[in-house]
Design a protein around this motif. Structure first.
Motif, PDB file in Angstrom:
ATOM      1  N   SER A   1      -1.105  -1.890 -15.149  1.00 33.99           N
ATOM      2  CA  SER A   1      -1.908  -1.296 -16.222  1.00 33.99           C
ATOM      3  C   SER A   1      -1.583   0.179 -16.357  1.00 33.99           C
ATOM      4  O   SER A   1      -1.026   0.787 -15.440  1.00 33.99           O
ATOM      5  N   GLY A   2      -1.958   0.743 -17.507  1.00 29.93           N
ATOM      6  CA  GLY A   2      -1.756   2.167 -17.719  1.00 29.93           C
ATOM      7  C   GLY A   2      -2.707   2.978 -16.871  1.00 29.93           C
ATOM      8  O   GLY A   2      -2.308   3.682 -15.940  1.00 29.93           O
ATOM      9  N   VAL A   3      -3.999   2.891 -17.186  1.00 32.80           N
ATOM     10  CA  VAL A   3      -5.042   3.515 -16.371  1.00 32.80           C
ATOM     11  C   VAL A   3      -6.019   2.418 -15.995  1.00 32.80           C
ATOM     12  O   VAL A   3      -6.546   1.724 -16.857  1.00 32.80           O
TER      13      VAL A   3
ATOM     14  N   VAL B   1      -0.258   6.841  -9.006  1.00 36.93           N
ATOM     15  CA  VAL B   1      -1.233   7.885  -8.677  1.00 36.93           C
ATOM     16  C   VAL B   1      -2.580   7.190  -8.518  1.00 36.93           C
ATOM     17  O   VAL B   1      -3.016   6.458  -9.409  1.00 36.93           O
ATOM     18  N   ALA B   2      -3.234   7.401  -7.389  1.00 35.98           N
ATOM     19  CA  ALA B   2      -4.539   6.802  -7.127  1.00 35.98           C
ATOM     20  C   ALA B   2      -5.530   7.918  -6.827  1.00 35.98           C
ATOM     21  O   ALA B   2      -5.399   8.618  -5.816  1.00 35.98           O
ATOM     22  N   VAL B   3      -6.500   8.082  -7.698  1.00 36.94           N
ATOM     23  CA  VAL B   3      -7.504   9.136  -7.556  1.00 36.94           C
ATOM     24  C   VAL B   3      -8.700   8.554  -6.799  1.00 36.94           C
ATOM     25  O   VAL B   3      -9.290   7.561  -7.232  1.00 36.94           O
TER      26      VAL B   3
ATOM     27  N   ASN C   1       0.799  -1.238   0.000  1.00 37.11           N
ATOM     28  CA  ASN C   1       0.000   0.000   0.000  1.00 37.11           C
ATOM     29  C   ASN C   1       0.825   1.279   0.000  1.00 37.11           C
ATOM     30  O   ASN C   1       0.389   2.303   0.536  1.00 37.11           O
ATOM     31  N   THR C   2       1.995   1.237  -0.604  1.00 36.85           N
ATOM     32  CA  THR C   2       2.815   2.455  -0.670  1.00 36.85           C
ATOM     33  C   THR C   2       2.475   3.248  -1.934  1.00 36.85           C
ATOM     34  O   THR C   2       3.342   3.537  -2.762  1.00 36.85           O
ATOM     35  N   ASN C   3       1.185   3.583  -2.079  1.00 39.65           N
ATOM     36  CA  ASN C   3       0.751   4.416  -3.202  1.00 39.65           C
ATOM     37  C   ASN C   3       1.521   5.724  -3.207  1.00 39.65           C
ATOM     38  O   ASN C   3       1.838   6.275  -2.156  1.00 39.65           O
ATOM     39  N   GLY C   4       1.792   6.262  -4.400  1.00 37.81           N
ATOM     40  CA  GLY C   4       2.590   7.477  -4.504  1.00 37.81           C
ATOM     41  C   GLY C   4       1.838   8.738  -4.147  1.00 37.81           C
ATOM     42  O   GLY C   4       2.089   9.370  -3.122  1.00 37.81           O
ATOM     43  N   ILE C   5       0.889   9.141  -4.996  1.00 29.18           N
ATOM     44  CA  ILE C   5       0.114  10.368  -4.794  1.00 29.18           C
ATOM     45  C   ILE C   5      -1.357  10.000  -4.838  1.00 29.18           C
ATOM     46  O   ILE C   5      -1.808   9.335  -5.778  1.00 29.18           O
TER      47      ILE C   5
ATOM     48  N   ILE D   1      -1.943   4.872 -13.194  1.00 27.11           N
ATOM     49  CA  ILE D   1      -2.990   5.747 -12.666  1.00 27.11           C
ATOM     50  C   ILE D   1      -4.194   4.877 -12.348  1.00 27.11           C
ATOM     51  O   ILE D   1      -4.684   4.150 -13.219  1.00 27.11           O
ATOM     52  N   ALA D   2      -4.668   4.925 -11.121  1.00 22.21           N
ATOM     53  CA  ALA D   2      -5.869   4.201 -10.726  1.00 22.21           C
ATOM     54  C   ALA D   2      -6.976   5.198 -10.422  1.00 22.21           C
ATOM     55  O   ALA D   2      -6.740   6.213  -9.764  1.00 22.21           O
ATOM     56  N   LEU D   3      -8.154   4.911 -10.899  1.00 19.04           N
ATOM     57  CA  LEU D   3      -9.344   5.693 -10.581  1.00 19.04           C
ATOM     58  C   LEU D   3     -10.210   4.816  -9.683  1.00 19.04           C
ATOM     59  O   LEU D   3     -10.838   3.874 -10.138  1.00 19.04           O
ATOM     60  N   GLY D   4     -10.226   5.104  -8.379  1.00 17.07           N
ATOM     61  CA  GLY D   4     -10.880   4.255  -7.409  1.00 17.07           C
ATOM     62  C   GLY D   4      -9.857   3.451  -6.636  1.00 17.07           C
ATOM     63  O   GLY D   4      -8.677   3.798  -6.629  1.00 17.07           O
TER      64      GLY D   4
END
Length: 470
Positions: free
Chosen positions: A318-320, A258-260, A232-236, A293-296
Motif C-alpha cells: 500500500s501507499g500509506v 518507512v514505519a512511524v 521485519n527488515t523495515n527501512g527507517i 509508509i506505515a503509521l503504526g
C-alpha cells in the motif's frame, strides 16, 4: 595514535540549528582548503576540529579479524575532545568486521567510498540490553551501531557501506530459535541533533535505522537493501521522535519502507511520547510484503503532523497504511500526503482498526485509538488490486479522511470490490474510480497540505572535510 587538525579558510558561528520550535543553537561551519585533491568534503550539521582514522587504533580490514574493540577504543578516545570542537572518525576503504559499538556526542563517523563496516554474525558480539520502556519487557540484542543520550552525532560517508550480514539472523528467527529481539543496524536513543546520510545499508538482521525517543533528526541520501522475503527488515523507523526529515531515500526490503511508531499498548500509553513534526520527501520503495509508509501499528504514544510528498513505489502492499487496534489508545491525526506515484500496489489506501498483535495480556481493550484528519492528494496509481481497503473499529469510527485528485488504474488481479469502507468517514474530490458513499464528493477542492515547513526542514547543512592522508 595521531590526531590531524583540520585547516580551514574560515570558521564562523551560524545560528541555524532549530530545536523544538525554532530555537537557534550555534554551530560551526568549516570550509576546507580544496587546493589539494587529498581533501574530502561532505555536508553535516556540524564540522569537527579533530580527525582520526580507524587504522590509528589498530584496525585491520581483512573482513575476518574482529575490530569491535578497535571501534570501541576509537570512540572512547575521541570522546575526550567532545568539548574541544569534537572529532570525526574516518573508516577508510576495506572490509572492517565488527560487533556492536556505541557512538559519542559531538562526533562524526565517516565511512569512505570503498569501505564496508561488516557486521559480525557472532551473537556474542551483541550484548543484551534493556528493553525499550514503551514496548514492555523482553530481551534484545544491542544494535550494530548505537548510542544513548547523545547530542550532535553524525553517521555519514561518500556512499560507504554498512553490511548487516543478516541472513544468519533471519534463519534463526524463521526457525523460532531466538528468544531475544534481533540487532538493529543503527539505533540512537534519547538523542538530539542526529544525522544519518550518504550511505549504503544492506542486509540488516532486523530494522535498519531506528531513532527512538529522539529529536531534530535528518535521515537522507540513503540506499537500503534487503531481500524482499527477509523478515521485519523495515527501512527507517522513527519511534517517539520529534522534528524529523527523511529525504532522498531508496528502499528495497522485506517490510515497511518507512514505519512511524510510538510505543506499544499499555507501555506506550504510559511512556506517552508521540512521534510528530515529520517530513518524508522523495522516498522510493519496493517492498511486496510491506507498505511504502506505515503509521503504526505500535502508535500508543500518538502520531501527529506527519507530511509526505513526492513518494514513488513499485510492488508494495500500500501507499500509506494506517495500522492500529483496540488496546493501542492514543491517536493518529494530521497526516498530509501530497504526490504519490504507485505501481503494482495491493491497496492504494489501506486503514485497519483490527491489526491485533499485543505485547502481553495486560492491554486495555477499551483503550481505543483516535484516527482523524487524514489527507491524501495528487495520487496516481497503476496495476492496482484494490483502490481502498479502509476499516475503523466497530463503535469507534475513523473520521476526517480527505482524498483529492486521485487516479487509479487496475491490473489483471483486480479485486471484485474496488473500495471497501467500514467504520470510516470523510470527503473526496476528483477521485477515479468513485469512492465509497461515506467518502462523498465535495466538488472541486484540494485536501489540505500545510504551507509552513517542519522546523528541521529549514536547517542548512555545513560543508565539512578532512585530509585523506596523514
Amino acid at each position: 595514535m595521531a590526531f590531524y587538525h583540520q585547516s580551514t579558510l574560515s570558521t564562523h558561528l551560524v545560528a541555524r540549528w532549530l530545536v523544538l520550535g525554532l530555537i537557534a543553537l550555534s554551530v560551526v561551519e568549516c570550509r576546507r582548503n580544496l587546493l589539494f585533491e587529498s581533501y574530502a568534503t561532505y555536508a553535516a550539521i556540524n564540522c569537527r576540529k579533530h580527525t582520526a582514522f580507524l587504522t590509528d587504533f589498530g584496525g585491520i580490514s581483512d573482513g575476518k579479524t574482529s575490530n569491535t574493540a578497535v571501534f570501541q577504543a576509537a570512540v572512547q578516545n575521541l570522546s575526550q575532545v567532545a568539548d574541544d570542537g569534537g572529532a570525526q572518525l574516518i573508516v577508510p576503504p576495506g572490509r572492517w568486521l565488527t560487533g556492536s559499538f556505541n557512538l559519542t556526542s559531538h562526533f562524526t563517523l565517516f565511512i569512505q567510498f570503498g569501505a564496508v563496516i561488516l557486521a559480525s554474525q557472532d551473537a556474542g558480539e551483541y550484548p543484551l540490553v534493556e528493553s525499550l520502556p514503551s514496548y514492555g519487557p523482553g530481551g534484545r540484542f544491542s544494535s550494530l551501531i548505537g548510542g544513548s543520550h547523545l547530542t550532535d552525532v553524525v553517521v555519514t560517508g561518500d556512499n560507504g557501506t554498512i553490511d548487516g550480514q543478516g541472513s544468519v539472523w533471519w534463519k534463526k528467527f524463521n526457525r523460532k530459535k531466538l528468544r531475544n529481539t534481533r540487532p538493529y543496524l543503527i539505533e540512537l536513543m534519547y538523542s538530539n541533533q542526529v544525522q544519518i546520510s550518504k550511505l549504503i545499508l544492506i542486509d540488516s538482521p532486523s530494522w535498519f535505522v531506528h531513532p527512538v525517543y529522539s529529536s531534530d533528526i535528518i535521515i537522507q541520501d540513503l540506499t537500503i537493501r534487503a531481500p524482499v522475503d527477509s523478515s521485519n527488515t523495515n527501512g527507517i523507523i522513527p519511534d517517539s521522535c520529534n522534528n524529523v526529515k527523511i529525504q532522498d531515500v531508496n528502499v528495497v526490503s522485506g517490510d515497511d519502507c518507512v514505519a512511524v511508531k510510538s510505543g506499544w499498548d499499555e507501555y506506550g500509553i504510559k511512556f506517552g511520547v508521540p512521534t510528530e513534526q515529520m517530513i518524508i520527501r522523495r522516498l522510493t520503495c519496493n517492498s511486496p510484503n510491506g507498505s511504502v509508509i506505515a503509521l503504526g501499528s505500535e502508535m500508543s504514544g500518538g502520531i501527529k503532523n506527519i507530511r509526505a510528498e513526492d513518494i514513488t513505489a513499485i510492488n508494495s502492499q500500500s501507499g500509506v497504511r494506517i495500522k492500529t487496534s483496540p488496546g493501542r489508545g492514543a491517536y493518529i491525526t494530521d497526516i498530509f500526503v501530497d504526490g504519490m506515484n504507485l505501481q503494482a500496489i495491493d491497496s492504494v489506501f489501506w486503514t485497519t482498526g483490527s491489526y491485533g498483535e499485543h505485547p502481553d495480556l495486560g492491554f486495555d481493550s477499551k483503550a481505543l485509538p483516535v484516527v482523524d484528519r487524514i489527507n491524501y492528494r495528487n495520487v496516481v496509481a497503476e496495476d492496482v488490486k484494490m483502490a481502498g481497503n479502509m476499516s475503523g473499529i466497530d463503535g469507534n469510527p475513523f473520521t476526517g479522511f480527505c482524498l483529492s485528485n486521485v487516479t487509479i488504474g487496475f491490473g489483471t488481479q483486480q479485486d471484485n470490490r474496488l473500495w471497501n469502507c467500514t467504520g470510516v468517514s470523510g470527503v473526496s474530490s476528483n477521485v477515479k474510480p468513485e469512492p465509497c458513499d461515506v467518502l462523498a464528493d465535495k466538488g472541486p477542492s484540494d485536501c489540505e497540505y500545510p504551507p509552513d515547513p517542519v522546523p528541521i526542514d529549514v536547517l542548512e547543512l555545513n560543508t565539512c572535510s578532512f585530509s585523506t592522508i596523514g
